[in-house]
Design a protein around this motif. Structure first.
Motif, short mmCIF file in Angstrom:
data_model
loop_
_atom_site.label_atom_id
_atom_site.label_comp_id
_atom_site.label_asym_id
_atom_site.label_seq_id
_atom_site.Cartn_x
_atom_site.Cartn_y
_atom_site.Cartn_z
N MET A 139 8.12 16.03 -0.68
CA MET A 139 8.64 14.70 -0.95
C MET A 139 9.90 14.43 -0.13
SD MET A 139 9.81 13.12 -4.62
CE MET A 139 8.42 13.97 -5.40
N MET A 140 10.81 15.38 -0.11
CA MET A 140 12.06 15.20 0.63
C MET A 140 11.81 15.16 2.13
SD MET A 140 14.22 14.71 -1.65
CE MET A 140 15.62 14.59 -0.51
N THR A 141 10.81 15.92 2.60
CA THR A 141 10.45 15.87 4.02
C THR A 141 9.94 14.49 4.39
OG1 THR A 141 9.85 18.22 4.01
CG2 THR A 141 8.98 16.87 5.81
N GLY A 142 9.08 13.93 3.55
CA GLY A 142 8.57 12.58 3.79
C GLY A 142 9.66 11.54 3.75
N LEU A 143 10.58 11.66 2.76
CA LEU A 143 11.68 10.70 2.65
C LEU A 143 12.59 10.78 3.86
CD1 LEU A 143 13.22 8.65 0.95
CD2 LEU A 143 14.44 10.55 -0.14
N THR A 144 12.85 12.00 4.34
CA THR A 144 13.68 12.17 5.53
C THR A 144 13.03 11.52 6.75
OG1 THR A 144 14.54 14.26 4.68
CG2 THR A 144 14.80 13.85 7.04
N ALA A 145 11.70 11.68 6.88
CA ALA A 145 10.98 11.08 8.00
C ALA A 145 11.08 9.56 7.96
CB ALA A 145 9.52 11.52 7.98
N VAL A 146 10.97 8.97 6.75
CA VAL A 146 11.07 7.52 6.61
C VAL A 146 12.46 7.03 6.98
CG1 VAL A 146 11.04 5.61 4.95
CG2 VAL A 146 9.25 7.35 4.88
N VAL A 147 13.49 7.74 6.50
CA VAL A 147 14.88 7.37 6.81
C VAL A 147 15.13 7.44 8.32
CG1 VAL A 147 17.30 8.05 6.55
CG2 VAL A 147 15.79 8.01 4.56
N LEU A 148 14.63 8.50 8.95
CA LEU A 148 14.80 8.64 10.40
C LEU A 148 14.06 7.54 11.16
CD1 LEU A 148 14.45 12.53 10.84
CD2 LEU A 148 16.54 11.14 11.04
N LEU A 149 12.88 7.16 10.66
CA LEU A 149 12.12 6.08 11.29
C LEU A 149 12.89 4.76 11.21
CD1 LEU A 149 9.51 5.01 12.61
CD2 LEU A 149 8.58 4.72 10.30
N ILE A 150 13.41 4.46 10.03
CA ILE A 150 14.19 3.22 9.86
C ILE A 150 15.44 3.25 10.72
CG2 ILE A 150 15.51 1.84 8.21
CD1 ILE A 150 13.54 2.75 6.05
N ALA A 151 16.10 4.41 10.75
CA ALA A 151 17.31 4.54 11.58
C ALA A 151 16.97 4.39 13.06
CB ALA A 151 17.96 5.91 11.33
N GLY A 152 15.81 4.92 13.47
CA GLY A 152 15.39 4.78 14.86
C GLY A 152 15.14 3.33 15.25
N VAL A 153 14.45 2.61 14.36
CA VAL A 153 14.19 1.18 14.62
C VAL A 153 15.50 0.41 14.67
CG1 VAL A 153 13.15 -0.93 13.68
CG2 VAL A 153 11.88 1.22 13.63
N PHE A 158 0.83 -1.21 0.00
CA PHE A 158 0.00 0.00 0.00
C PHE A 158 0.87 1.26 0.00
CE2 PHE A 158 -3.55 -2.50 2.34
CZ PHE A 158 -4.01 -2.98 1.13
N VAL A 159 1.97 1.21 0.74
CA VAL A 159 2.89 2.36 0.76
C VAL A 159 3.48 2.56 -0.63
CG1 VAL A 159 5.05 3.26 1.71
CG2 VAL A 159 3.45 2.05 3.20
N GLY A 160 3.87 1.46 -1.29
CA GLY A 160 4.41 1.56 -2.64
C GLY A 160 3.42 2.17 -3.62
N ILE A 161 2.16 1.79 -3.48
CA ILE A 161 1.11 2.36 -4.34
C ILE A 161 0.97 3.86 -4.08
CG2 ILE A 161 -1.40 2.41 -4.71
CD1 ILE A 161 -1.35 -0.64 -4.19
N LEU A 162 0.91 4.25 -2.81
CA LEU A 162 0.76 5.66 -2.43
C LEU A 162 1.91 6.49 -2.99
CD1 LEU A 162 -0.59 7.92 -0.66
CD2 LEU A 162 0.97 7.20 1.16
N VAL A 163 3.13 6.02 -2.78
CA VAL A 163 4.31 6.78 -3.22
C VAL A 163 4.34 6.92 -4.74
CG1 VAL A 163 6.84 6.75 -3.34
CG2 VAL A 163 5.68 6.19 -1.19
N SER A 164 4.07 5.85 -5.46
CA SER A 164 4.13 5.90 -6.92
C SER A 164 3.09 6.86 -7.49
CB SER A 164 3.96 4.50 -7.51
OG SER A 164 2.71 3.94 -7.14
#
Length: 382
Positions: free
Chosen positions: A185-199, A167-173
């Protein structure tokens, strides 16, 4: 538009590629199930027959009528309702720890598969109705995210992380095709990277907070992905056997129905989640490369239709279908080769199963529908 012209504008190379994938699916399932249940081949042939009939049925109407009225919102509501019904004990069917099926007579139906197609249509409708691009209106973005969240959360609760990520892939595309503002877009990408880094940080420090973010089985999958040899006969069994099968195929494979890992029943779900491992063992690097190239050409033909589409609604549908297909192929082959954590996603067009196959073929039917009804050049940036 005259029917004869629409027939001429059908993307026959795309149809050919779908038929090639159908043939590969039958060969792969035959090899994977030869030693324990050959009847899967006949069942897959029936699923393909039904799916191709439904794919053909999608060509009989003008896709542009879907953007009119509130039909897609009603369809979306029914899709969400089905996802809620899955969670009700006695209604939803639990398979291998995930309650994501509904039984219909003698068949099991997975609502989240249908929801993929519904989500593509409803998001495409919302963005197509936006007059000003690039997309930077937070109210419009909020509406899009609001439509995305319910199926995403409900699918996570099943739990089915792999499908939720689709579903995320569909939304992003679709957002990328819709001209999402680069700053957003860059704000969202940064948030995703920070989330992955946090996990990753929580996992590396063995923080108890990790258990509040991820389910126990998801944490286990990360551990096994990081070190498959830590439990090769337990939690790491699937990944270990899959990697052995892929590697043992070498250049040209062991031959049709000759894979020792597959025929010895060492690979779990060789006809479904791990069908690529079974196929690569029998046909090697050459066979796996041919399969991957077929997917690449399929996605290319799909995107080409979107580029030449003269209606934004159609272009966004194509973007969603392409994003859905790319993500599932990338994730499935990646987990089979030990490059990504196991999420339990089937390989599009190849894995055994009715819900996934029929949804994918109907999505391709929509793409063909869009391609055969183009009347001019692409007006995406007007």
């Amino acid at each position: 538009m005259k029917p004869s012209r629409m027939i001429r504008q059908l993307d026959y190379p795309l149809i050919f590629l779908i038929l090639v994938l159908a043939a590969i699916s039958i060969v792969a399932i035959s090899g994977a199930t030869h030693s324990f249940n050959p009847s899967y081949v006949q069942q897959q042939l029936l699923w393909y027959l039904l799916g191709i009939l439904l794919m053909g049925a999608t060509l009989l109407f003008d896709y542009r009528v879907l953007i009119q009225g509130r039909f897609l919102y009603v369809l979306y509501g029914l899709g969400v309702l089905l996802l809620i019904l899955v969670m009700i004990p006695g209604v939803g069917v639990t398979v291998k720890g995930a309650q994501k099926w509904i039984r219909l007579g003698g068949f099991q139906f997975q609502p989240s598969e249908l929801m993929k197609l519904i989500l593509i249509l409803v998001l495409a409708k919302v963005i197509a109705e936006i007059q000003h691009l690039p997309l930077r209106d937070w109210r419009k973005i909020g509406k899009i995210i609001g439509l995305f969240i319910p199926p995403f959360i409900l699918t996570l609760k099943e739990p089915d992380l792999g499908m939720a990520l689709v579903f995320v892939g569909i939304l992003v595309s679709i957002l990328l095709a819709g001209g999402l503002d680069w700053c957003i877009m860059m704000t969202g990408l940064t948030a995703v990277v920070l989330l992955i880094a946090g996990v990753a940080l929580l996992y590396a420090t063995e923080s108890p907070l990790l258990a509040k973010v991820l389910e126990p089985h998801q944490i286990q999958r990360i551990e096994i992905f990081a070190n498959p040899s830590s439990d090769p006969t337990g939690a790491g069994y699937q990944l270990t056997q899959s990697m052995i099968a892929v590697g043992s195929g070498q250049l040209d494979g062991k031959g049709f129905q000759q894979g020792t890992q597959t025929q010895g029943n060492w690979i779990p779900e060789p006809h479904n989640d791990f069908i690529f491992a079974a196929f690569a063992e029998e046909f090697g690097f050459i066979g796996g490369s041919i399969l991957l190239c077929t997917f690449i050409f399929l996605v290319y033909r799909t995107i080409r239709i979107g580029i030449h589409c003269d209606h934004r609604f159609g272009a966004y549908i194509v973007a969603g279908v392409a994003g859905m297909t790319v993500f599932q192929v990338f994730q499935n082959i990646g987990m089979n080769a030990g490059m990504l954590p196991i999420t339990g996603l089937p390989l599009p067009f190849i894995s055994y199963g009715g819900s996934s196959l029929i949804t994918q073929l109907m999505a391709m039917g929509l793409v063909l529908n869009i391609g055969m009804r183009k009347e001019g050049e692409f007006l995406f940036m007007d």
